[in-house]
Design a protein around this motif. Structure first.
Motif, PDB file in Angstrom:
ATOM      1  N   ASP A 238       0.831  -1.212   0.000  1.00  0.00           N
ATOM      2  CA  ASP A 238       0.000   0.000   0.000  1.00  0.00           C
ATOM      3  C   ASP A 238       0.860   1.254   0.000  1.00  0.00           C
ATOM      4  O   ASP A 238       0.357   2.366   0.147  1.00  0.00           O
ATOM      5  CB  ASP A 238      -0.966   0.002   1.196  1.00  0.00           C
ATOM      6  CG  ASP A 238      -0.231   0.051   2.529  1.00  0.00           C
ATOM      7  OD1 ASP A 238       1.018   0.021   2.542  1.00  0.00           O
ATOM      8  OD2 ASP A 238      -0.913   0.113   3.576  1.00  0.00           O
ATOM      9  N   GLU A 239       2.176   1.060  -0.140  1.00  0.00           N
ATOM     10  CA  GLU A 239       3.111   2.185  -0.272  1.00  0.00           C
ATOM     11  C   GLU A 239       3.177   3.050   0.984  1.00  0.00           C
ATOM     12  O   GLU A 239       3.585   4.204   0.914  1.00  0.00           O
ATOM     13  CB  GLU A 239       2.757   3.048  -1.491  1.00  0.00           C
ATOM     14  CG  GLU A 239       2.940   2.351  -2.817  1.00  0.00           C
ATOM     15  CD  GLU A 239       4.406   2.069  -3.149  1.00  0.00           C
ATOM     16  OE1 GLU A 239       5.229   2.961  -2.996  1.00  0.00           O
ATOM     17  OE2 GLU A 239       4.693   0.918  -3.531  1.00  0.00           O
ATOM     18  N   THR A 240       2.778   2.514   2.115  1.00  0.00           N
ATOM     19  CA  THR A 240       2.854   3.283   3.360  1.00  0.00           C
ATOM     20  C   THR A 240       4.135   2.914   4.113  1.00  0.00           C
ATOM     21  O   THR A 240       4.893   2.029   3.705  1.00  0.00           O
ATOM     22  CB  THR A 240       1.647   2.981   4.258  1.00  0.00           C
ATOM     23  OG1 THR A 240       1.635   1.576   4.564  1.00  0.00           O
ATOM     24  CG2 THR A 240       0.346   3.379   3.578  1.00  0.00           C
ATOM     25  N   TYR A 241       4.348   3.609   5.217  1.00  0.00           N
ATOM     26  CA  TYR A 241       5.487   3.347   6.097  1.00  0.00           C
ATOM     27  C   TYR A 241       4.921   2.840   7.424  1.00  0.00           C
ATOM     28  O   TYR A 241       4.017   3.462   8.000  1.00  0.00           O
ATOM     29  CB  TYR A 241       6.310   4.616   6.320  1.00  0.00           C
ATOM     30  CG  TYR A 241       6.800   5.201   5.019  1.00  0.00           C
ATOM     31  CD1 TYR A 241       8.016   4.816   4.476  1.00  0.00           C
ATOM     32  CD2 TYR A 241       6.006   6.121   4.320  1.00  0.00           C
ATOM     33  CE1 TYR A 241       8.442   5.331   3.268  1.00  0.00           C
ATOM     34  CE2 TYR A 241       6.426   6.634   3.106  1.00  0.00           C
ATOM     35  CZ  TYR A 241       7.643   6.235   2.584  1.00  0.00           C
ATOM     36  OH  TYR A 241       8.059   6.745   1.384  1.00  0.00           O
ATOM     37  N   ARG A 242       5.438   1.722   7.887  1.00  0.00           N
ATOM     38  CA  ARG A 242       4.888   1.119   9.099  1.00  0.00           C
ATOM     39  C   ARG A 242       6.005   0.536   9.955  1.00  0.00           C
ATOM     40  O   ARG A 242       7.029   0.071   9.450  1.00  0.00           O
ATOM     41  CB  ARG A 242       3.882   0.019   8.732  1.00  0.00           C
ATOM     42  CG  ARG A 242       2.662   0.532   7.954  1.00  0.00           C
ATOM     43  CD  ARG A 242       1.772  -0.625   7.532  1.00  0.00           C
ATOM     44  NE  ARG A 242       0.680  -0.196   6.682  1.00  0.00           N
ATOM     45  CZ  ARG A 242      -0.566   0.085   7.102  1.00  0.00           C
ATOM     46  NH1 ARG A 242      -0.848  -0.013   8.397  1.00  0.00           N
ATOM     47  NH2 ARG A 242      -1.521   0.445   6.260  1.00  0.00           N
ATOM     48  N   ASN A 243       5.751   0.547  11.262  1.00  0.00           N
ATOM     49  CA  ASN A 243       6.613  -0.130  12.221  1.00  0.00           C
ATOM     50  C   ASN A 243       6.019  -1.511  12.439  1.00  0.00           C
ATOM     51  O   ASN A 243       4.948  -1.643  13.040  1.00  0.00           O
ATOM     52  CB  ASN A 243       6.664   0.675  13.522  1.00  0.00           C
ATOM     53  CG  ASN A 243       7.387  -0.080  14.631  1.00  0.00           C
ATOM     54  OD1 ASN A 243       7.832  -1.209  14.459  1.00  0.00           O
ATOM     55  ND2 ASN A 243       7.495   0.567  15.786  1.00  0.00           N
ATOM     56  N   ASN A 244       6.703  -2.548  11.966  1.00  0.00           N
ATOM     57  CA  ASN A 244       6.157  -3.902  12.049  1.00  0.00           C
ATOM     58  C   ASN A 244       6.725  -4.699  13.225  1.00  0.00           C
ATOM     59  O   ASN A 244       6.732  -5.921  13.208  1.00  0.00           O
ATOM     60  CB  ASN A 244       6.354  -4.663  10.735  1.00  0.00           C
ATOM     61  CG  ASN A 244       7.823  -4.851  10.394  1.00  0.00           C
ATOM     62  OD1 ASN A 244       8.691  -4.235  11.005  1.00  0.00           O
ATOM     63  ND2 ASN A 244       8.101  -5.703   9.426  1.00  0.00           N
TER      64      ASN A 244
END
Length: 354
Positions: A238-244
């Protein structure tokens, strides 16, 4: 070179002798009868960020971009090309390298991301440090642990080569070679790296004779249920930035916050595509996981808490992660295999000319 990570790019430099040899047999003469890769948009893909009309594909410019991509002279030391770290057989990632390796054997802080379907990326690199496909190569080109060169020196090298001068002048109608021409030509090649012919693509487009097995279909349903919106659309990101949830603190690499300086972005990285994911090990921004089984185990029971952990990884019962049974993990792995695009991985038009 890792692409195009703000600290990961690399590109090899070819020796002058190699260039002179190249000049005797330009790529355009060899690929005369072949179409330019990526000049048709896949019907199951969304609207691209870098439209075809932005830099209309043509064979001469594509082949010039390919020559530049594999030319180690673009680096300070003359022995690291873009293709050094971005290898076609592994979707233009770097096989068996946890982090990128640039000039003088220096190691970068991040894993080399695959180069595929870049035409659809609105922001590039693990931290979104580049917003334009044409200027993206400047990150690895000038990074001291990647190619460690200046744009000015690159242009001097190109203008010193008679074959490059001839090819650029034929396309752009003027000389000397300038930064606009250099970056536009290189973008023709990187924009052409389109992976859209996996078994999944044939299935989802309803093309004749293409079916998925029961485990693969169960894996597809699980992905939609448990792995979206992060890995959504047929680009599987989804082209987002996330802390996984890889770490509890981010002193080693703040991720997206390195670009934005926003505290809430600490520990967040671009959600990678799952296309060709079985070929692009190791995984995560720092290459800490060697296998996809390790990745799934992380989401099942390895997620670490931190203030910026993605809300989707916090369950209503207070536990973290995405619970996955052994059967579910097997089904997911079966589906991920369907995203391997052998045609893309073996397309001779994208390979370094021998």
């Amino acid at each position: 070179m890792r692409v195009f990570t703000s600290r990961t790019l690399t590109a090899p430099l070819l020796g002058l002798a190699g260039l002179l040899v190249t000049s005797c047999q330009p790529d355009a003469d060899i690929l005369k009868q072949q179409a330019v890769p990526g000049d048709t948009l896949p019907s199951n893909f969304p609207t691209p960020a870098y439209a075809l009309e932005t830099n209309p594909p043509d064979r001469a410019t594509f082949e010039l971009g390919r020559t530049l991509f594999y030319d180690p002279r673009l680096s300070r030391t003359g022995d690291v090309s873009c293709g050094s770290c971005h290898q076609q057989s592994v979707a233009f990632a770097h096989a068996d390298h946890r982090v990128s390796q640039g000039v003088d054997g220096l190691l970068g802080p991040r894993n080399t991301p695959p180069l595929q379907n870049l035409r659809w990326r609105r922001e590039l690199l693990w931290d979104g440090g580049s917003k334009n496909l044409e200027t993206m190569p400047l990150a690895p080109l000038t990074n001291p642990v990647e190619m460690d060169e200046t744009l000015g020196n690159v242009l001097k090298k190109l203008n010193a080569d008679a074959d490059y001068r001839r090819r650029f002048a034929k396309i752009y109608g003027r000389s000397p070679i300038d930064s606009y021409q250099f970056l536009r030509a290189l973008a023709q090649f990187t924009a052409a790296l389109t992976s859209a012919n996996s078994r999944y693509d044939h299935y989802v487009r309803g093309e004749a004779g293409r079916q998925l097995s029961a485990p693969e279909l169960r894996g597809r349903a699980l992905l939609a249920q448990k792995c979206t919106p992060c890995h959504s659309t047929d680009l599987f990101t989804d082209e987002t930035y996330r802390n996984n949830g890889l770490d509890r603190e981010f002193s080693a690499d703040s991720g997206r916050a390195h670009i934005t300086s926003v505290v809430q972005d600490r520990g967040k990285f671009k959600v990678p595509s799952l296309r060709n994911v079985t070929k692009t090990a190791p995984y995560m921004h720092d290459g800490r996981f060697a296998t996809l089984a390790e990745v799934l185990a992380h989401y099942d029971h390895g997620v670490q808490p931190s203030p910026t952990l993605d809300p989707l990884l916090r369950r209503p019962n207070g536990q973290l992660g995405i619970p996955l049974t052994a059967q579910e993990q097997a089904d997911l792995l079966a589906f991920l295999e369907t995203l391997t695009d052998t045609e893309f991985l073996q397309d001779r038009r994208l390979a370094e000319r021998q």
